[in-house]
Design a protein around this motif. Sequence first.
Motif, PDB file in Angstrom:
ATOM      1  N   GLU A 147      -7.673   6.377   1.025  1.00 30.38           N
ATOM      2  CA  GLU A 147      -6.800   5.565   0.165  1.00 30.38           C
ATOM      3  C   GLU A 147      -6.606   4.163   0.741  1.00 30.38           C
ATOM      4  O   GLU A 147      -6.576   3.174   0.014  1.00 30.38           O
ATOM      5  CB  GLU A 147      -5.441   6.262  -0.007  1.00 30.38           C
ATOM      6  CG  GLU A 147      -5.544   7.512  -0.862  1.00 30.38           C
ATOM      7  CD  GLU A 147      -4.191   7.949  -1.391  1.00 30.38           C
ATOM      8  OE1 GLU A 147      -3.610   7.186  -2.182  1.00 30.38           O
ATOM      9  OE2 GLU A 147      -3.725   9.046  -1.007  1.00 30.38           O
ATOM     10  N   LEU A 148      -6.484   4.099   2.068  1.00 32.52           N
ATOM     11  CA  LEU A 148      -6.294   2.800   2.718  1.00 32.52           C
ATOM     12  C   LEU A 148      -7.529   1.912   2.526  1.00 32.52           C
ATOM     13  O   LEU A 148      -7.432   0.738   2.172  1.00 32.52           O
ATOM     14  CB  LEU A 148      -6.015   2.991   4.217  1.00 32.52           C
ATOM     15  CG  LEU A 148      -5.734   1.696   4.974  1.00 32.52           C
ATOM     16  CD1 LEU A 148      -4.295   1.242   4.749  1.00 32.52           C
ATOM     17  CD2 LEU A 148      -5.991   1.845   6.471  1.00 32.52           C
ATOM     18  N   PHE A 150       0.839  -1.205   0.000  1.00 28.90           N
ATOM     19  CA  PHE A 150       0.000   0.000   0.000  1.00 28.90           C
ATOM     20  C   PHE A 150       0.874   1.256   0.000  1.00 28.90           C
ATOM     21  O   PHE A 150       0.641   2.194  -0.764  1.00 28.90           O
ATOM     22  CB  PHE A 150      -0.924  -0.017   1.219  1.00 28.90           C
ATOM     23  CG  PHE A 150      -1.618   1.291   1.493  1.00 28.90           C
ATOM     24  CD1 PHE A 150      -2.623   1.754   0.643  1.00 28.90           C
ATOM     25  CD2 PHE A 150      -1.271   2.065   2.597  1.00 28.90           C
ATOM     26  CE1 PHE A 150      -3.265   2.957   0.897  1.00 28.90           C
ATOM     27  CE2 PHE A 150      -1.906   3.276   2.851  1.00 28.90           C
ATOM     28  CZ  PHE A 150      -2.906   3.717   2.001  1.00 28.90           C
ATOM     29  N   THR A 151       1.890   1.261   0.862  1.00 31.91           N
ATOM     30  CA  THR A 151       2.758   2.438   0.958  1.00 31.91           C
ATOM     31  C   THR A 151       3.535   2.644  -0.337  1.00 31.91           C
ATOM     32  O   THR A 151       3.710   3.772  -0.798  1.00 31.91           O
ATOM     33  CB  THR A 151       3.709   2.275   2.156  1.00 31.91           C
ATOM     34  OG1 THR A 151       2.918   2.087   3.325  1.00 31.91           O
ATOM     35  CG2 THR A 151       4.575   3.505   2.342  1.00 31.91           C
ATOM     36  N   GLU A 152       3.958   1.534  -0.950  1.00 27.63           N
ATOM     37  CA  GLU A 152       4.663   1.654  -2.228  1.00 27.63           C
ATOM     38  C   GLU A 152       3.762   2.275  -3.290  1.00 27.63           C
ATOM     39  O   GLU A 152       4.184   3.113  -4.068  1.00 27.63           O
ATOM     40  CB  GLU A 152       5.130   0.271  -2.705  1.00 27.63           C
ATOM     41  CG  GLU A 152       6.464  -0.129  -2.092  1.00 27.63           C
ATOM     42  CD  GLU A 152       6.781  -1.604  -2.330  1.00 27.63           C
ATOM     43  OE1 GLU A 152       6.108  -2.239  -3.180  1.00 27.63           O
ATOM     44  OE2 GLU A 152       7.692  -2.108  -1.643  1.00 27.63           O
ATOM     45  N   GLN A 153       2.497   1.836  -3.285  1.00 30.62           N
ATOM     46  CA  GLN A 153       1.589   2.317  -4.327  1.00 30.62           C
ATOM     47  C   GLN A 153       1.174   3.764  -4.127  1.00 30.62           C
ATOM     48  O   GLN A 153       1.004   4.503  -5.080  1.00 30.62           O
ATOM     49  CB  GLN A 153       0.322   1.455  -4.351  1.00 30.62           C
ATOM     50  CG  GLN A 153       0.517   0.105  -5.006  1.00 30.62           C
ATOM     51  CD  GLN A 153      -0.735  -0.749  -4.870  1.00 30.62           C
ATOM     52  OE1 GLN A 153      -1.838  -0.227  -4.768  1.00 30.62           O
ATOM     53  NE2 GLN A 153      -0.561  -2.057  -4.867  1.00 30.62           N
ATOM     54  N   THR A 154       0.947   4.158  -2.875  1.00 38.34           N
ATOM     55  CA  THR A 154       0.307   5.449  -2.631  1.00 38.34           C
ATOM     56  C   THR A 154       1.228   6.474  -1.992  1.00 38.34           C
ATOM     57  O   THR A 154       0.897   7.656  -1.968  1.00 38.34           O
ATOM     58  CB  THR A 154      -0.890   5.275  -1.683  1.00 38.34           C
ATOM     59  OG1 THR A 154      -0.384   4.752  -0.440  1.00 38.34           O
ATOM     60  CG2 THR A 154      -1.918   4.313  -2.253  1.00 38.34           C
ATOM     61  N   GLY A 155       2.337   6.023  -1.438  1.00 40.62           N
ATOM     62  CA  GLY A 155       3.198   6.950  -0.712  1.00 40.62           C
ATOM     63  C   GLY A 155       2.698   7.280   0.681  1.00 40.62           C
ATOM     64  O   GLY A 155       3.300   8.079   1.380  1.00 40.62           O
ATOM     65  N   VAL A 156       1.588   6.684   1.084  1.00 41.87           N
ATOM     66  CA  VAL A 156       1.057   6.965   2.414  1.00 41.87           C
ATOM     67  C   VAL A 156       1.660   5.988   3.423  1.00 41.87           C
ATOM     68  O   VAL A 156       1.517   4.777   3.283  1.00 41.87           O
ATOM     69  CB  VAL A 156      -0.483   6.839   2.428  1.00 41.87           C
ATOM     70  CG1 VAL A 156      -1.024   7.091   3.831  1.00 41.87           C
ATOM     71  CG2 VAL A 156      -1.103   7.792   1.431  1.00 41.87           C
ATOM     72  N   GLU A 157       2.323   6.518   4.405  1.00 44.16           N
ATOM     73  CA  GLU A 157       2.863   5.666   5.473  1.00 44.16           C
ATOM     74  C   GLU A 157       1.766   5.347   6.472  1.00 44.16           C
ATOM     75  O   GLU A 157       0.893   6.170   6.726  1.00 44.16           O
ATOM     76  CB  GLU A 157       3.995   6.384   6.200  1.00 44.16           C
ATOM     77  CG  GLU A 157       5.262   6.477   5.395  1.00 44.16           C
ATOM     78  CD  GLU A 157       6.342   7.181   6.189  1.00 44.16           C
ATOM     79  OE1 GLU A 157       6.445   6.931   7.396  1.00 44.16           O
ATOM     80  OE2 GLU A 157       7.064   7.990   5.575  1.00 44.16           O
ATOM     81  N   ALA A 169     -10.261  13.234  12.531  1.00 38.67           N
ATOM     82  CA  ALA A 169      -9.045  12.548  12.074  1.00 38.67           C
ATOM     83  C   ALA A 169      -8.217  13.508  11.225  1.00 38.67           C
ATOM     84  O   ALA A 169      -8.767  14.331  10.483  1.00 38.67           O
ATOM     85  CB  ALA A 169      -9.415  11.311  11.265  1.00 38.67           C
ATOM     86  N   ALA A 170      -6.910  13.421  11.333  1.00 40.36           N
ATOM     87  CA  ALA A 170      -6.031  14.392  10.670  1.00 40.36           C
ATOM     88  C   ALA A 170      -5.679  13.976   9.245  1.00 40.36           C
ATOM     89  O   ALA A 170      -5.173  14.786   8.480  1.00 40.36           O
ATOM     90  CB  ALA A 170      -4.750  14.561  11.486  1.00 40.36           C
ATOM     91  N   ARG A 171      -5.933  12.717   8.901  1.00 36.12           N
ATOM     92  CA  ARG A 171      -5.474  12.226   7.596  1.00 36.12           C
ATOM     93  C   ARG A 171      -6.605  11.514   6.871  1.00 36.12           C
ATOM     94  O   ARG A 171      -6.516  10.332   6.541  1.00 36.12           O
ATOM     95  CB  ARG A 171      -4.262  11.304   7.772  1.00 36.12           C
ATOM     96  CG  ARG A 171      -3.094  12.022   8.424  1.00 36.12           C
ATOM     97  CD  ARG A 171      -2.004  11.115   8.890  1.00 36.12           C
ATOM     98  NE  ARG A 171      -1.107  11.847   9.790  1.00 36.12           N
ATOM     99  CZ  ARG A 171      -1.289  11.971  11.103  1.00 36.12           C
ATOM    100  NH1 ARG A 171      -2.329  11.385  11.683  1.00 36.12           N
ATOM    101  NH2 ARG A 171      -0.459  12.676  11.830  1.00 36.12           N
ATOM    102  N   ILE A 172      -7.671  12.278   6.601  1.00 34.51           N
ATOM    103  CA  ILE A 172      -8.871  11.682   6.014  1.00 34.51           C
ATOM    104  C   ILE A 172      -8.605  11.204   4.593  1.00 34.51           C
ATOM    105  O   ILE A 172      -9.094  10.159   4.170  1.00 34.51           O
ATOM    106  CB  ILE A 172     -10.032  12.698   6.078  1.00 34.51           C
ATOM    107  CG1 ILE A 172     -10.376  12.941   7.554  1.00 34.51           C
ATOM    108  CG2 ILE A 172     -11.239  12.208   5.305  1.00 34.51           C
ATOM    109  CD1 ILE A 172     -11.452  13.962   7.779  1.00 34.51           C
TER     110      ILE A 172
END
Lengths: 422, 283
Positions: free
Chosen positions: A332-333, A97-104, A324-327
């Motif tokens: 994406e998740l 997931f992180t590889e695809q989206t850049g979201v940690e 939530a701070a990262r909606i």
Amino acid sequence: MPDDGRIERAIARALGPRGRMSRRSFLRQSGRGALIAGSALTLQSILAACGIRPGGSTAASPGGPAASDATGALEWANWPLYIDIDDDGNYPSLVAFTEQTGVEVNYTEAIGDNADFFGTIRQDLQAGNPTGWDVITPGGWVIERMARLGFLEELDHSQLPNWTANAADYAKGLWFDPENKYSLWWQGGITGIAYDPELTGREITTFDDLLDPAFAEVAGAFSDMRDMFGLTLLSLGVEPENATVDDVTRARDKLLEANARNQFRGYYGNEYYDALAAGDLAISVAWSGDITQMQLNDNENVRFVVPADGGMRWNDNFAIPKGAARIGGAHELLNYYYGVDGATTLSEYIGYFTPVDGVQEEILARAQAYRDEGSTDDADYNEILAPTVVPTEEQLANTFNDKQLTEEEEAEWNDLWLEVSS
Amino acid sequence: MGRRRLTPYLLLLPGGLWLLVFFAIPMAIMLSVSLQKGSLDTGYQLTWNFGIYPAVIGEFWEQFVRSAVYALTTTALAMLIGYPMAYTIAFHGGRLKTALLFVVILPFFVSFVIRTLNWRMVLSDNGIVFGTLKDAGMLDQSFHFLATPASVIFGLTYNFLPFMILPLYVALEKIDRRLIEAATDLYASRLQAFWRITFTLSLPGVVAGSLLTFIPAIGDFINAEVIGAGSPQVQMIGNIIQFKYINANDYPAAAALSFVLVIGVTILVAAYSRAVGTERLTT
């Protein structure tokens, strides 16, 4: 007259690894201790209650989160042992997931118990403060209560194309959130009965079979009030959703009668698994996904049945708590886990019901790929697993939801339950 | 001069603050919570609901009594097992003393919970112990130990044994051997010498050991849950408090039960110290 072989077998049984020691079962077994420690004692929840976050692990990644989101990793609170994990302790589906989206993602096993987890975030939500979590995965009644109290962010379905495309019918529009306004199914299962036919000596079909005096002291019950009253009510011909306090009182009496003859060895949490796999229990209340794992890894004799009078259906749900701070990253998740690829990687490890159409086929396709590579064990594993990741028509027809309890009812049910369990 | 008079109070300050912050204030909060009424949705209000005390005692007296019986049995067993061990290490340990003490505390290197979980595996119906005995025909096939009161007491005794051994060892270690020699020189039998000299001088260790065993044992809920499998026959008061706090969110009842437990233990401990006579023990 015991022969020497039996003694040797007994020692091997006691000392040796249980069942076939595949890569997955090893991981699962070593993880299970942590699961039991975590949930039986709700250490995580105790820590969480003290405002101390239990340690999680961060999937390192290039890139960054969605523009509108706060910086830092997406905070996800989930139950223990509820995600794929590899030998190095990484979560393959999250790494992808992180590889695809850049979201940690900072993945934390913070939910040991629905009521308790809700208790730890409630005060912040009531005060209008962020909880610190961006994604949570609690059970249905928590979603219902949080939505009612205005504690959840509405989902933006335009950001969830995979859900629109792939969500299975049985995973949509559930009682606690009929339009999926606030939540999407994460994983689910059935509470029913598991038994070892060699030990019971007969086939098991109903909840009353669990109460057969022949199984006194080798039958296992759950410490979970909703599961136990649910199954007992069904055996009395009452659908849990319509149950009154009078019905539950009758259910209590039925269980007290069983207690009077020591029917149940114990009222177990997750640790029923070990007792059943080891043969200490011949028959027990059980969760469907566990028994799939047990057949594959620990004891191939044990079978799972949905009682003829009905089983309990449950699932856990993705939701985004208010504030939530990262909606953006959270969407994406959610979207990622509704993609067949991510969902399959997950299901290959945890074996509960997936909400994603196409996962079953993909597991079989991967089985073929493993076979072509020569990994026969992995291929066999996947072939046995595939039919269990989707509920059958029959299972869906004969399983029931929890009742949506008011606080007052919940207190009354809990008091009745305490009479049974202590 | 004034400074000197203040010194004892200044020395008491850290300990006093500790007691205030970690004992007195939490106890006051617990007392207040126990007298409140309400729910998670609506919040709690203080209603001075003293009726909750007779109510919870009436409902759960059985678990209180059971916990006390288990804890007393555990203490007695730990004493029976621990005294000879501490005695042997202190009097006959020789050069191995440190190593033997290390072995006693070695289990603490592994978490209490993990050790308890492992006992469950060892003691399972067909595990290494009972499976072997069964296969050798020495036990009935249907025998089981887990989830019985005896198994919970076993778990408690195992877990708290080091708390008994260590203070006993300390007390025995510092006994002046010449006193025992003198007793035997004065025609005391070995048994008399043990009873009147060794045992009497080890009483501070006996008291400390039994308190360190009894107090955690009576409030324990792990052993009843893990080794006792949560069976209704073995539920201790700690299990009820845990259920009330965590599952039922019934904070007032949980607080009231905890408060009753603390008071009950205090009374028992006070009675015990009085009977044994603590003033003799501090010398």
